[in-house]
Scaffold this active site. Structure first.
Site, short mmCIF file in Angstrom:
data_model
loop_
_atom_site.label_atom_id
_atom_site.label_comp_id
_atom_site.label_asym_id
_atom_site.label_seq_id
_atom_site.Cartn_x
_atom_site.Cartn_y
_atom_site.Cartn_z
N ARG A 67 28.22 -42.75 -34.33
CA ARG A 67 28.55 -42.18 -35.63
C ARG A 67 27.39 -42.45 -36.59
O ARG A 67 27.04 -43.60 -36.82
CB ARG A 67 29.83 -42.83 -36.17
N GLU A 112 34.47 -43.26 -47.14
CA GLU A 112 35.03 -44.22 -48.10
C GLU A 112 34.95 -43.77 -49.56
O GLU A 112 34.24 -44.38 -50.38
CB GLU A 112 34.33 -45.58 -47.95
N TYR A 155 37.87 -53.94 -42.32
CA TYR A 155 37.10 -55.19 -42.30
C TYR A 155 37.96 -56.42 -42.52
O TYR A 155 37.77 -57.44 -41.90
CB TYR A 155 36.00 -55.14 -43.37
N GLU A 159 34.66 -47.69 -38.44
CA GLU A 159 33.86 -48.90 -38.70
C GLU A 159 34.76 -50.11 -38.54
O GLU A 159 35.91 -50.10 -38.99
CB GLU A 159 33.30 -48.94 -40.13
C1 BGC Z 1 30.42 -49.09 -45.48
C2 BGC Z 1 29.13 -49.53 -44.85
C3 BGC Z 1 28.88 -50.98 -45.17
C4 BGC Z 1 30.02 -51.79 -44.57
C5 BGC Z 1 29.90 -53.29 -44.77
C6 BGC Z 1 31.53 -50.09 -45.39
O1 BGC Z 1 32.19 -50.15 -46.61
O2 BGC Z 1 30.80 -47.83 -45.01
O3 BGC Z 1 28.10 -48.70 -45.31
O4 BGC Z 1 27.64 -51.44 -44.70
O5 BGC Z 1 31.22 -51.39 -45.16
O6 BGC Z 1 29.98 -53.63 -46.11
#
Ligand code: BGC
Length: 452
Positions: A78, A167, A294, A351
């Site tokens: 991606r 995002e 995350y 991600e």
């Molecule tokens: C973003 C990335 C960023 C990652 C870590 C995401 O919010 O899409 O560009 O590097 O988080 O912060």
């Protein structure tokens, strides 16, 4: 009996990056400036004055980077396209030099058996469009559709999975409300307007895809589940606000054609009314949802905090270098929430990853990064659990293939599964990349193997 972790057949295993974070050569071959090219030159906005002028030099080293992906056995990649490379002025004149780069990148991926997933917007708006109001100008939906159409015409077929925006919450919260990201505005009145035009632009690009493209188009959102710090009514209301602001603000309009009611409470007189036809544009069917995950947030009420009147509560847990709690269960909870709330759409984890400290130089063939290995394994198990509970998850893209420019934090935070020595551009796989390669090769089964 030990648990087994077989993933569905055809599960798409890959990694992710974005243009400004890795490419370097931002003005090469006729490209226009982006808002990030400007922002990094605004004193004090990026740690240590770091810029994306070189970054991972991927613009020149893309063949080697694709070979690296292949050596790890990755099935998908991606990446994002820099709008200002394609249309240096944001609209109008198309720049063949910019188109060529993505043309070659996509062909190189395909030659190596790697499926490309293209994101049209990962935060690097052409500066020329910011000069015309950027995401605050309602015309941006047409500008974005024009740019998207150029890309669809060039690459659809070779690229079969397209994401419109990456995002939108971060674009608005960072770019228009708190100002930590480009274009660096801090304005409560602007934020809802920018969000709405982002969503209209998403809708316009989906509509353009139905006219030009024959495969799949979707939206990528970052989701962060919110948990109440206590059972009090105040904390529960704080959670509802935080959840509406960060998660539902961008999904309710797509799947339900409305904004959550809490947004009016949060923004007060800064919350506008929008015409019904906007929601028809925004709420067109998408083929998949990209989920970036995350961390989670344990939330409590705090009347003094702006604009949510809610603050996070620190947990007794492992935190990453970006200050994010490691909480894999939150990924399962997020996916089951999407399943229940929005009708179980096809989902790609677009991600997921972690910044932990790694040294600037790698001294062995593989760099040991045990905390990241642990993060990866636990989060993949969390995805597996969600699939077992009926969530339609079709792929996983590790963030990130390479250490890269972490926006306003510069090169100080390393998210790569592959280490980059920024002095020499040498790439060194971290243990996470090796472990991930085994997981990919075994379609997940290696997750059940004892740690080495
Ligand atoms: C973003 C990335 C960023 C990652 C870590 C995401 O919010 O899409 O560009 O590097 O988080 O912060």
């Amino acid at each position: 009996m030990p648990q087994t972790y077989e993933f569905p057949r055809g599960f798409l295993w890959g990694s992710a990056t974005s243009a400004y974070q890795i490419e370097g050569s931002p003005l090469a071959d006729g490209a226009g400036q982006s808002i990030w090219h400007r922002f990094v030159r605004t004193p004090g906005m990026v740690k240590d004055g770091d810029t994306g002028d070189v970054a991972c030099d991927h613009y020149r080293r893309y063949r080697d980077d694709v070979a690296l992906m292949k050596s790890l056995g990755l099935k998908a990649y991606r990446f994002s396209i820099a709008w200002a490379r394609i249309l240096p002025d944001g609209t109008g004149r198309v720049n063949p030099g910019g188109l060529d780069f993505y043309d070659r990148l996509v062909d190189t991926l395909l030659e190596n058996g790697i499926e490309p997933l293209a994101t049209l917007y990962h935060w690097d708006l052409p500066a020329a469009l910011d000069d015309r109001g950027g995401w605050l100008n309602p015309d941006i939906a047409d500008w974005f559709a024009e740019y998207a159409s150029v890309m669809y015409r060039k690459l659809d077929g070779r690229v079969k999975k397209w994401a419109t925006l990456n995002e939108p919450w971060v674009v608005t919260d960072g770019g228009y409300l708190h100002g930590a990201l480009a274009p660096g505005h801090r304005n409560k009145y602007e934020a809802p307007i920018a969000s709405h035009h982002l969503m209209r632009s998403h809708g316009a690009a989906v509509k353009a895809y139905r006219a030009e493209g024959k495969h799949e188009v979707g939206l990528v959102v970052n989701l962060e589940p919110k948990y109440a710090a206590s059972g009090s009514a105040d904390d529960k209301a704080a959670v509802a606000r935080a959840h509406a602001y960060m998660n539902r603000q961008y999904l309710d309009p797509v799947f339900k054609r409305e904004y959550p009611a809490e947004l009016r409470e949060i923004f007060g007189d800064a919350w506008p009314e929008w015409p019904a036809e906007d929601f028809e544009l925004i709420g067109q069917k998408i083929d998949f949802l990209g989920v970036n995950y995350y961390t989670r947030n344990v939330t409590k009420n705090d009347p003094l905090s702006y604009p949510l009147k809610a603050v996070p509560v620190k947990q007794d847990a492992t935190y990453t270098e970006t200050g994010w709690e490691v909480f894999p269960q939150g990924l399962t909870d997020t996916l089951t929430w999407v399943r229940d709330e929005y009708g179980n759409p096809p989902v790609y984890i677009t991600e997921n990853g972690s910044a932990f400290y790694d040294p600037p130089r790698a001294e062995a063939e593989t760099l040991e990064d045990p905390l990241r290995v642990d993060y990866l394994g636990k989060h993949l198990k969390a995805v597996h659990a969600a699939i077992a509970e009926g969530c339609d998850v079709r792929g996983y893209m590790a963030w990130s293939l390479l250490d890269n420019l972490e926006w306003s934090l510069g090169f100080s935070k390393r998210f790569g599964i592959v280490h980059v020595d920024f002095a020499t551009q040498k790439r060194t796989p971290k243990r996470t990349a090796r472990v991930y390669a085994d997981i990919v090769a075994s379609n997940g089964r290696a997750l059940g193997a004892p740690p080495r």
